[in-house]
Structures are given as structure tokens and as C-alpha cells.
Design a protein around this motif. Structure first.
Motif, PDB file in Angstrom:
ATOM      1  N   ARG A  59       0.569  -1.434  -0.200  1.00 12.97           N
ATOM      2  CA  ARG A  59       0.117   0.249   0.276  1.00 12.97           C
ATOM      3  C   ARG A  59       1.086   1.152   0.142  1.00 12.97           C
ATOM      4  N   LEU A  60       1.814   0.737   0.828  1.00 12.81           N
ATOM      5  CA  LEU A  60       3.012   2.279   0.748  1.00 12.81           C
ATOM      6  C   LEU A  60       4.031   2.389  -0.493  1.00 12.81           C
ATOM      7  N   GLY A  61       3.676   0.956  -1.466  1.00  9.43           N
ATOM      8  CA  GLY A  61       4.837   1.766  -3.079  1.00  9.43           C
ATOM      9  C   GLY A  61       5.592   0.708  -2.540  1.00  9.43           C
ATOM     10  N   LEU A  62       6.877   0.420  -1.336  1.00  5.85           N
ATOM     11  CA  LEU A  62       7.158   0.017  -0.701  1.00  5.85           C
ATOM     12  C   LEU A  62       8.025  -1.295  -1.263  1.00  5.85           C
ATOM     13  N   VAL A  63       7.198  -2.411  -1.726  1.00  5.68           N
ATOM     14  CA  VAL A  63       6.633  -3.685  -2.127  1.00  5.68           C
ATOM     15  C   VAL A  63       5.862  -4.327  -3.539  1.00  5.68           C
ATOM     16  N   CYS A  64       5.948  -5.111  -4.076  1.00  6.57           N
ATOM     17  CA  CYS A  64       5.171  -5.559  -4.975  1.00  6.57           C
ATOM     18  C   CYS A  64       5.172  -6.986  -5.317  1.00  6.57           C
ATOM     19  N   ALA A  89      10.158  -0.535 -11.623  1.00  5.14           N
ATOM     20  CA  ALA A  89       8.119  -1.302 -11.893  1.00  5.14           C
ATOM     21  C   ALA A  89       7.735   0.510 -11.127  1.00  5.14           C
ATOM     22  N   GLY A  90       8.344   1.815 -11.262  1.00  2.00           N
ATOM     23  CA  GLY A  90       7.876   3.222 -10.725  1.00  2.00           C
ATOM     24  C   GLY A  90       7.785   3.263  -9.469  1.00  2.00           C
ATOM     25  N   GLY A  91       8.657   2.806  -8.576  1.00  2.00           N
ATOM     26  CA  GLY A  91       8.802   2.411  -7.407  1.00  2.00           C
ATOM     27  C   GLY A  91       9.681   3.885  -6.596  1.00  2.00           C
ATOM     28  N   PRO A  92       9.632   4.367  -5.816  1.00  2.00           N
ATOM     29  CA  PRO A  92       9.886   5.568  -5.131  1.00  2.00           C
ATOM     30  C   PRO A  92      11.392   5.667  -5.261  1.00  2.00           C
ATOM     31  N   LEU A  93      11.786   6.999  -5.663  1.00  2.00           N
ATOM     32  CA  LEU A  93      13.208   6.966  -5.589  1.00  2.00           C
ATOM     33  C   LEU A  93      13.504   8.039  -3.957  1.00  2.00           C
ATOM     34  N   THR A 109      18.357   7.779  -6.974  1.00  2.00           N
ATOM     35  CA  THR A 109      18.604   6.283  -6.392  1.00  2.00           C
ATOM     36  C   THR A 109      17.086   5.044  -5.957  1.00  2.00           C
ATOM     37  N   ASP A 110      17.149   4.251  -6.495  1.00  2.00           N
ATOM     38  CA  ASP A 110      16.127   3.685  -5.854  1.00  2.00           C
ATOM     39  C   ASP A 110      16.615   2.608  -4.883  1.00  2.00           C
ATOM     40  N   LEU A 111      15.019   1.372  -4.146  1.00  2.00           N
ATOM     41  CA  LEU A 111      15.045   1.390  -3.299  1.00  2.00           C
ATOM     42  C   LEU A 111      16.497   0.291  -2.920  1.00  2.00           C
ATOM     43  N   ARG A 112      16.870  -1.085  -3.691  1.00  2.00           N
ATOM     44  CA  ARG A 112      18.001  -1.109  -4.126  1.00  2.00           C
ATOM     45  C   ARG A 112      19.098  -0.954  -4.421  1.00  2.00           C
ATOM     46  N   GLY A 113      19.045   0.647  -4.074  1.00  2.00           N
ATOM     47  CA  GLY A 113      20.675   1.408  -4.151  1.00  2.00           C
ATOM     48  C   GLY A 113      21.375   1.132  -5.445  1.00  2.00           C
ATOM     49  N   THR A 147      13.303  13.156 -12.968  1.00  2.00           N
ATOM     50  CA  THR A 147      12.795  12.154 -12.119  1.00  2.00           C
ATOM     51  C   THR A 147      11.610  11.451 -13.502  1.00  2.00           C
ATOM     52  N   PRO A 148      11.639  10.335 -13.816  1.00  2.00           N
ATOM     53  CA  PRO A 148      10.219   9.463 -14.292  1.00  2.00           C
ATOM     54  C   PRO A 148       9.203  10.155 -13.943  1.00  2.00           C
ATOM     55  N   ALA A 149       8.494  10.600 -15.015  1.00  2.00           N
ATOM     56  CA  ALA A 149       6.553  10.695 -14.432  1.00  2.00           C
ATOM     57  C   ALA A 149       5.987   9.785 -13.791  1.00  2.00           C
ATOM     58  N   GLY A 150       5.962  10.324 -13.007  1.00  2.00           N
ATOM     59  CA  GLY A 150       5.155   9.381 -11.594  1.00  2.00           C
ATOM     60  C   GLY A 150       5.082   9.017 -10.815  1.00  2.00           C
TER      61      GLY A 150
END
Length: 410
Positions: A59-64, A89-93, A109-113, A147-150
Motif C-alpha cells: 500500500r505504501l508502494g515499497l513492495v509489489c 516498476a515505478g517505485g519511489p526514488l 537511486t531506487d530502493l535497491r541502491g 525524475t521519471p514521470a509518476g
């Protein structure tokens, strides 16, 4: 890589929910894509608890979920793997900023660095008083343009040398930049509108190794940073030591065996005076090897076959190695990570460091305990982003809520 987040079964209430979320998120970071049953086994949580936390984190957009990876066995209910929601996957940066003496390095950087965008900004010659505003404006432009759109940028981590107080976002002392008691986090936030965290770059690299790097780092880690400034960070059992007033890690005046280089402190043979980029590139310019004082130019010259450049870099590597040998004897860490430009780019200079270190150390005879950073040349922007990412992985629900509240309205 094994998950080291302990089960949270004895924690109650909101603390238990937060600890469970951290266990699940860390398991997905270390092992994803991974089925919920695998997360339960890795974290020690019940399948029901894992399911609840995956729902919250999604729900927070951290996993899918990653249904395309389901094995087509045709037996039983399919196990849909869960993974971090990364940039693809459109995740947070997260924005990462490393502030050096001649310039700054920006990254997203994304959640995996993984760095998805990067830009360098020279700032040599800009007065110390105006530099934070210059950096803040440039960072705001970089984020807006790259920053990518969205996609949502959760915050900006800023890594810098010198004495930094992360709890206040203040640069207590950075002599090379002429900064003293500089409220850097507040100044950068004024331009970007994002939450900003600031820490010393040696501690940030150490934390990045703990989050994304080799498993042995989580037992004990020494990180040595060699650039225009020289400092270090120590981690024991996954905790980076800051010390009173966040003053740990000042190794600038560690004596280097056999060095007779004069230091501004009045002594000779101090580590920073012996091996810093400033001295090395000045010597290279005096010998006509490079036209301006930039360490990258010296490495390029050595790579192109200039034996004078190679000799200077090997000389520095041996001095760094001798100092590393002293630190190995005092601290005896499971892993030593050295951030130094030439050894990061060329294995031959890492070999020089290792050989000198092992020949001077009395407690370590394993050169493989000395490594370059996990992210290679991108380590400083990844480390800067880690200043924001590490609290997110340790306390995802609360950190995400605090971050969301601090972000500007869409």
C-alpha cells in the motif's frame, strides 16, 4: 546473503508491527523476489503476519507482487513472489548528493541502491557562503529534470567530509570548504522542498555496505575514505559508531609508517597530508603529468600508459596500505572497505594497498579482507542516498509516514 533482522515475536503493540514490517522488508531486500512462505521462514514471522505486512508495504508502494515469475508447476496454489518496487516498476526514488571540494555529484537511486540518474556539478571557486544556495538550486533542477514521470522522490541524503552532526543536519567543521556550523540540511530543503538528511561520507559509505554490501560487513566493518579529505568509519554488529557529538572517524592525523610529509598541524607523516588528493594532484601538476588538479585526470594518464602517473598512484596506494595495516591491528574488523579513486577503478592499485597492509599488519594475513565499495565508482551517490534509505528499511511504516507528511502536496 542472509537476513540478519531478528524475529520480533516478543515486541508488542505498534512496536511489534513496525519491527515485523522491517523484518519483511529486509528479507525482500536480501532475497527478493521471494514468496511469502519464504519470507516467513527467513524472518521467523507467521504466514499471517507476513501477509499483513506485505499488504501494508504494498500500500505504501515499497513492495509489489511479481506474478510473471510464478512457476508453472500446476500443483497447489501458486506462490506469487514479492519484490521491492524499484525504479523499473515505478517505485519511489531517493536523491543522493555527495559534496566534495572541487564539485558535487547528484544521483537518483531506487530502493535497491541502483542509480537511475546521475549528474556532476563543479563548484570550485564559488565562495563558501554562497555554495549551499548554489548546490540547492542545482539539486532542485536535477530532481525536476531527471525524475521519471509518476515517480516520487522521498527525500535527499547528503554525504560530505569533515565533522557532521546528522541529528541536526549541520556541518560542524569542513575546513577545505570553509564551513563551520553550517545548517546544510535546512538550506538544501529550502530549495528542494524535500526532507533532507546529512551525514559524514565515511559513515554513509559504511552504512551503504551494511545495507547493500557483503554479509561480513554486518559483523564488523572498517571503512577508510581517501580523497581531498581522509576519514574513516567503524561498524560493529551492524551499528555504525558515531561517538559523542558525532566526532568519530577522524584519522587525518594517524601516523603513516615511513612518511616524512609535513602536515599543517606541525607534525610530519600524518595520513591526510601524506595521501590526500590535494597533495597527489599538486605533485602531478608540478611534474607536468596533468594540466589541472583533478584525481580523475591522473588515473586517466596512468591508464593511458604514463609511467609517472602510475608511480605516483602506486606510491599513494602503498602509503594507504601501511596506514590500513595499523588500523587492522587496532580494530581487526571482518572487512575493510577502502574508497580511493585509483583502486576503485584499477585492480592493480588495490593490490598495492593489500600488499602493503598485510606486510605491516600483525593480526591479519588475508588480503581479501580488504575490498573496494560494493557500488564501485557510484558509491558516493549510493551512500548519500543510503542516509535516507537506511531509516526507511529499519522503520518503514513510521519513516514513510514522516516522509509523506513532510513532502509537498502534489
Amino acid at each position: 546473503m542472509s537476513t540478519t533482522v531478528p524475529p520480533a515475536a516478543r515486541i508488542s503493540g505498534d512496536g511489534r508491527r513496525e519491527a515485523n514490517a522491517a523484518s519483511v522488508l529486509r528479507a525482500v531486500l536480501d532475497h527478493g523476489p521471494v514468496a511469502r512462505s519464504g519470507i516467513a521462514r527467513l524472518s521467523g514471522l507467521s504466514p499471517a503476519a507476513v501477509s499483513r505486512q506485505c499488504t501494508d508495504l504494498a500500500r505504501l508502494g515499497l513492495v509489489c507482487e511479481v506474478p510473471e515469475l510464478v512457476a508453472a508447476s500446476g500443483v497447489g496454489r501458486p506462490q506469487i513472489p514479492v519484490d521491492l518496487r524499484t525504479g523499473g516498476a515505478g517505485g519511489p526514488l531517493v536523491a543522493g548528493v555527495h559534496i566534495g571540494v572541487p564539485g558535487a555529484d547528484f544521483g537518483l537511486t531506487d530502493l535497491r541502491g541502483t542509480v537511475v540518474a546521475r549528474q556532476q556539478l563543479p563548484h570550485d571557486g564559488i565562495p563558501a557562503a554562497g555554495l549551499p544556495d548554489h548546490l540547492g538550486r542545482a539539486l532542485a533542477r536535477f530532481i525536476a529534470e531527471r525524475t521519471p514521470a509518476g515517480a516520487k522522490v522521498l527525500g535527499a541524503g547528503t554525504a560530505i567530509g569533515g565533522w557532521v552532526a546528522p541529528e541536526t543536519g549541520t556541518v560542524v567543521r569542513h575546513d577545505a570548504l570553509g564551513w563551520h556550523q553550517r545548517p546544510l540540511a535546512a538550506e538544501l530543503r529550502r530549495h528542494t522542498g524535500l526532507p533532507v538528511r546529512v551525514d559524514n561520507h565515511a559513515r554513509a559509505v559504511a552504512q551503504s555496505e551494511l545495507l547493500f554490501g557483503r554479509p561480513e560487513a554486518r559483523r564488523s566493518l572498517l571503512h577508510l575514505f581517501v580523497g581531498n579529505v581522509v576519514d574513516a568509519a567503524l561498524s560493529i554488529a551492524g551499528v555504525v559508531h558515531s561517538g559523542p557529538r558525532s566526532g568519530a572517524g577522524d584519522v587525518a592525523h594517524l601516523p603513516v609508517p615511513d612518511s616524512r610529509v609535513a602536515c599543517p598541524c606541525g607534525r610530519t607523516g600524518c595520513l591526510e597530508a601524506t595521501v590526500c588528493d590535494t597533495r597527489l594532484t599538486r605533485r602531478a601538476m608540478e611534474r607536468g603529468i596533468i594540466p589541472e588538479p583533478h584525481i580523475g585526470l591522473l588515473v586517466d594518464a596512468a591508464t593511458a600508459g604514463d609511467r609517472r602517473a602510475d608511480a605516483l598512484l602506486r606510491e599513494r596506494a602503498r602509503a594507504v596500505g601501511r596506514a590500513t595495516g595499523l588500523l587492522l591491528d587496532v580494530l581487526n574488523p571482518d572487512l575493510v572497505v577502502i574508497t580511493e579513486t585509483s583502486s576503485t577503478l584499477q585492480p592493480a592499485y588495490l593490490d598495492e594497498i593489500r600488499t602493503a597492509a598485510i606486510s605491516h599488519a600483525h593480526v591479519c594475513d588475508d588480503p581479501d579482507r580488504i575490498q573496494i565499495p560494493h557500488a564501485g565508482p557510484a558509491i558516493l551517490v549510493v551512500a548519500a542516498a543510503t542516509i535516507v534509505l537506511d531509516p526507511l528499511f529499519k522503520s518503514p511504516l513510521q519513516t514513510f509516514a514522516d516522509t509523506a507528511a513532510a513532502l509537498p502536496s502534489a
